[in-house]
Design a protein around this motif. Structure first.
Motif, mmCIF file in Angstrom:
data_model
loop_
_atom_site.group_PDB
_atom_site.id
_atom_site.type_symbol
_atom_site.label_atom_id
_atom_site.label_comp_id
_atom_site.label_asym_id
_atom_site.label_seq_id
_atom_site.Cartn_x
_atom_site.Cartn_y
_atom_site.Cartn_z
ATOM 1 N N SER A 165 65.822 56.289 58.587
ATOM 2 C CA SER A 165 67.300 55.959 58.491
ATOM 3 C C SER A 165 67.944 56.500 57.457
ATOM 4 O O SER A 165 67.929 57.443 57.085
ATOM 5 N N ALA A 207 58.181 48.564 62.108
ATOM 6 C CA ALA A 207 59.400 49.357 61.513
ATOM 7 C C ALA A 207 58.608 50.501 60.507
ATOM 8 O O ALA A 207 59.382 51.476 60.329
ATOM 9 N N GLN A 235 61.921 54.210 54.958
ATOM 10 C CA GLN A 235 63.097 53.921 55.155
ATOM 11 C C GLN A 235 64.092 55.114 55.341
ATOM 12 O O GLN A 235 64.873 55.541 55.923
ATOM 13 N N GLU A 257 72.866 49.160 60.191
ATOM 14 C CA GLU A 257 71.801 49.773 61.182
ATOM 15 C C GLU A 257 71.842 48.982 62.650
ATOM 16 O O GLU A 257 71.963 47.569 62.570
ATOM 17 N N TRP A 293 57.447 51.707 51.559
ATOM 18 C CA TRP A 293 58.657 50.851 52.066
ATOM 19 C C TRP A 293 59.815 51.851 51.930
ATOM 20 O O TRP A 293 60.688 51.887 53.162
ATOM 21 N N SER A 329 64.082 48.847 61.176
ATOM 22 C CA SER A 329 64.140 49.576 60.316
ATOM 23 C C SER A 329 63.215 48.869 59.126
ATOM 24 O O SER A 329 63.281 47.580 58.923
ATOM 25 N N PRO A 330 62.512 49.671 58.205
ATOM 26 C CA PRO A 330 61.601 48.974 57.215
ATOM 27 C C PRO A 330 62.569 47.917 56.413
ATOM 28 O O PRO A 330 62.202 46.885 56.114
ATOM 29 N N LEU A 331 63.774 48.323 55.945
ATOM 30 C CA LEU A 331 64.730 47.543 54.924
ATOM 31 C C LEU A 331 64.962 46.326 55.553
ATOM 32 O O LEU A 331 65.526 45.251 55.174
#
Length: 825
Positions: free
Chosen positions: A601, A816, A597, A612, A593, A781-783
């Motif tokens: 990003s 993501a 990210q 973001e 994860w 995005s992942p976060l």
């Protein structure tokens, strides 16, 4: 009150320990620990003392050793008959627990000491007798002490006082109850100049600040710091799913129930902490659903009746429960001793809070306490890991001290007037001797006195607000003796928050929400509740009148007030995000994860405010990674959407968690800097607080504390709705005719500090100019996934939504976590 287990590797300091006490310790196979001897030595030297020691180190006993020593025959003549020691704790249950534990050494050493408790539950005939023939040791709360000080006989009662012991001082010294106690200590010191102060805690982050708070006139050198011997380090582990991955979203960690039940079966007694009462109820129900062995599992939180809580506490004390699900109602030191496992469901929100909760297990210094942390989602895994690291390193955190509240000061002034006429200058000097009110100048003092005397110039035409009067010599006295009775019936600091009924105009009820959420809304605001988009028409008394909204809701509703994420823990999580070498210790799914990210990003590490922006489902989203806690993020969402509306960005809504804020609209945010300009606190914030009901609700609390509005009259108690109606009327008068009224000033302070976390918000906005980094992405995005999956779900109790989140989370996560070929080139 735990023992000091024998440790031959260290020598104890017993020079000032009376032989009776030394013999009693030896008879139990214990020794007098160094910090216990230091507390005795400080008392012998006539000094105040702050003791910081781990749970199980015999803290409470250390606080009382100087008192027991004074009553030992070898010490010389017995103290003068009368009240010798006052013990003050934040919980009534703690006072009763300490009494039970203190009786044992007193009886076994045959010391001539009478011990009693005093609280709101104490029968009136015993309260009266305690003032006429006081015990040697009285165990009480800050509120009960303040009431005792309001009686004319308080001067005789406290004249013999030699010692005050403040237990669990970290739990209330920085709040309004701490203000009340600080004022009480100043009054006691004036009545009994020989009085020594002692404070006890296991989790003080800044001992120097607490020494200053404890010291008369803030003279830190007058307070000895005793630090306990280090006990066995706690054994803390993080529970992870056996087969599945760490969840993307949710807070309840319901995935862990089967594993949690297995732990309960493996241990004799397990204490399970949840951060809100909603979560506690949910976990309790889920455990009973899998309780095929019909184990005794109980629940304890502040909304249960006193009888229900006492029943559970008794069952725990007798060892009859295999598990107990609890909230912060059991954070503090009720000594059960036989708990062998503590479980924290969801993130702990602070290292000191976690240490306090871990300390409920075992209660022996030479044996490690065992704890399991159960994260609800991936960010909570990082937070749990940060908290574990902090505990392993012995790092604590806590709230900062702030100036004492004017509403609390007004209550204290009235208590002093009930006890006896007072000289204006003398009482000001006494009040200033507490660090909480050292800032008080004569102008502010004059405004407080004028308020207690008249209610303020907008209300001085009404006789009911004229409680004290000043004669020509500068002495203030009650205008009528009945004001003393009314004060004692209504004094106190804890003002219960009400639940607000959400209704349509035709009277149909949709359910209830916490008052703090309802108060944040303005007429015309839209929010989502019970699956419906609703628009606020009005907020009157305890009813929020709504209608069906013509557009989708902007503001997320919520159930259950959240504990704030401490700055210390937030900083640790930020540092962890950029410590790429440290990711190797994380589970594979969490590490992946973070790696994706980092590739797609940026990481919101220390010194960086990452924003973001990306399109999703035909809307434009911006995610602000603030790490300032849910309350500050919720407030920021309110302000940003207002500013977006002014700038034609057509905001659709927002959702917040502890780590980030997601805001969406029909137009993209090309530059978030203007939305984060610090002047938002001068314009949108002031407008929001005044136009919503935040200030009105803050005013209700300070009006009750300051005695302007009374909750109780002889023979009857006002309902919450009646109190709200009364304070709303006065609020409207003061806003119109006396906007600088001392209680409106106090209400503003509360609105800034408690309701909106504006202090953290201000720090964030001040940093944003230099630290803002804006990354525009083609997709989520992942976060961003953990906050994005909460959209549209916030009004449901935490945990009820976890299953529903799974499908949506996986869809979002797939987008993501996808690394396109062009991104790798």
């Amino acid at each position: 009150m735990a023992d000091g287990a024998t440790d031959p590797g260290q020598m104890s300091e017993t020079a000032s320990v009376p032989p009776e006490i030394a013999t009693w310790f030896a008879g139990r196979g214990w020794r007098v620990r160094r910090h216990q001897a230091e507390m005795l030595a400080a008392a012998d030297a006539g000094r105040h003392a702050l003791l910081v020691a781990d749970t199980g180190a015999g803290k409470t006993l250390a606080g009382f050793l100087p008192t027991l020593a004074d009553f030992c025959p070898s010490h010389g003549a017995l103290p003068e008959d009368g009240l010798h020691t006052l013990y003050v704790s934040p919980l009534k249950a703690l006072a009763h627990d300490v009494q039970r534990n203190l009786v044992t050494p007193v009886e076994e050493m045959s010391l001539p000491i009478r011990i009693e408790t005093r609280s709101g539950d104490t029968p009136s005939d015993r309260k009266k007798r305690q003032r006429a023939r006081p015990p040697h040791i009285l165990l009480t709360t800050p509120e009960s002490l303040s009431l005792l000080l309001s009686y004319p006989d308080s001067f005789g009662l406290f004249r013999t006082l030699r010692r005050v012991v403040v237990d669990e001082v970290h739990a209330f010294a920085t709040g309004k109850r701490g203000d009340l106690l600080a004022l009480g200590l100043s009054r006691l010191q004036a009545i009994a100049p020989q009085m020594q102060r002692a404070a006890l805690s296991a989790t003080v982050a800044d001992p120097q600040a607490f020494r200053e708070w404890l010291a008369p006139w803030g003279e830190i050198d007058a307070v000895e710091l005793a630090e306990g011997e280090k006990g066995a380090p706690p054994e803390v582990e993080i529970l992870l799913p056996h087969e599945a991955s760490v969840p993307w979203g949710g807070h309840a960690a319901i995935w862990a129930i089967p594993q949690l039940y297995a732990e309960i079966k493996r241990n004799r007694t397990t204490l399970i902490f949840a951060n809100t009462r909603f979560l506690a109820e949910l976990i309790f129900q889920q455990l009973w659903d899998v309780n095929e062995d019909t184990l005794s599992i109980g629940i304890h939180h502040g909304s249960l009746s006193k009888e229900a809580r006492r029943k559970v506490e008794g069952a725990m004390a007798r060892g009859e429960l295999r598990a107990l699900v609890a909230t912060a109602s059991l954070d503090l030191g009720v000594d059960w001793g036989d708990i062998d496992l503590v479980v924290q469901m969801g993130a702990p929100k602070g290292s000191s809070r976690l240490l306090q909760r871990i300390g409920r297990a075992n209660h022996r210094l030479d044996q490690p306490s065992r704890a399991i942390l159960v994260p609800g989602n991936r960010f909570e895994f990082l937070e749990a890991q940060s908290a574990k690291d902090a505990v392993d390193e012995g790092q604590r955190d806590g709230e900062d001290f702030r100036p004492g509240g004017l509403d609390v000061l007004a209550q204290h002034v009235m208590a002093c007037a009930c006890a006896a006429p007072f000289d204006e200058a003398e009482l000001l000097a006494e009040v200033r001797s507490s660090l909480s009110y050292a800032w008080l100048d004569e102008a502010a003092w004059g405004r407080v006195l004028h308020f207690v005397a008249t209610g303020g110039y907008a209300l001085e035409a009404y006789d009911k607000f004229k409680r004290i009067v000043r004669d020509e010599t500068g002495v203030w006295r009650l205008t009528h003796p009945e004001h003393a009775q009314r004060h004692r019936m209504n004094a106190g600091i804890i003002v219960d928050a009400e639940m607000i009924e959400i209704r349509f105009r035709n009277g149909r009820s949709l359910g209830k929400v916490e008052e703090q959420f309802a108060a944040s809304l303005r007429n015309g605001d839209t929010f989502r509740f019970a699956g419906m988009d609703l628009e606020v028409e009005s907020f009157k008394d305890l009813d929020l009148i709504v209608r069906a909204a013509k557009k989708s809701a902007t503001i997320p509703s919520y159930m259950g007030l959240r504990l704030p994420l401490t700055t210390h823990l937030a900083d640790r999580v930020r540092a962890m995000l950029v410590d790429r070498a440290g990711w190797a210790r994380f589970p594979d799914d969490v590490r992946e994860w973070l790696e994706v990210q980092d590739w797609r990003s940026q990481m919101p590490g220390p010194g960086k405010l990452l924003v973001e922006s990306f399109p999703h489902a035909k809307k434009h989203y911006s995610v602000y990674y603030t790490f300032e806690g849910w309350n500050a993020n919720q407030s920021l969402g309110m302000l940003i959407t207002r500013r977006m509306e002014e700038r034609g960005l057509m905001p659709g809504g927002f959702v917040a968690n502890d780590y980030s804020l997601a805001v969406w609209g029909l137009k993209p945010v090309l530059d978030p800097a203007p939305l984060l300009s610090p002047d938002i606190l001068a314009h949108e914030f002031v407008e929001w607080v005044q136009d919503s009901h935040l200030l009105r609700r803050a005013f209700r609390e300070v009006a009750v504390i300051a005695g302007l509005v009374e909750r109780q009259h002889p023979g009857k108690r006002k309902s919450g709705k009646q109190v709200t109606f009364s304070t709303d009327l006065i609020y409207d008068v003061l806003r119109k005719y006396e906007p600088d009224h001392v209680l409106l000033e106090a209400a503003w302070a509360d609105a800034r500090q408690k309701m909106t976390d504006v202090g953290r918000l201000g720090d964030l906005l001040d940093r944003s100019t230099a630290q803002l980094v804006h990354v525009e992405l083609e997709r989520v995005s992942p976060l961003a996934v953990p906050v994005m999956v909460m959209i549209g779900r916030e009004s449901l109790p935490q945990g009820a939504i976890d299953d529903e989140l799974l499908l949506e989370a996986e869809t979002l996560a797939a987008a993501a976590m996808r690394v396109d070929e062009e991104e790798t080139e």
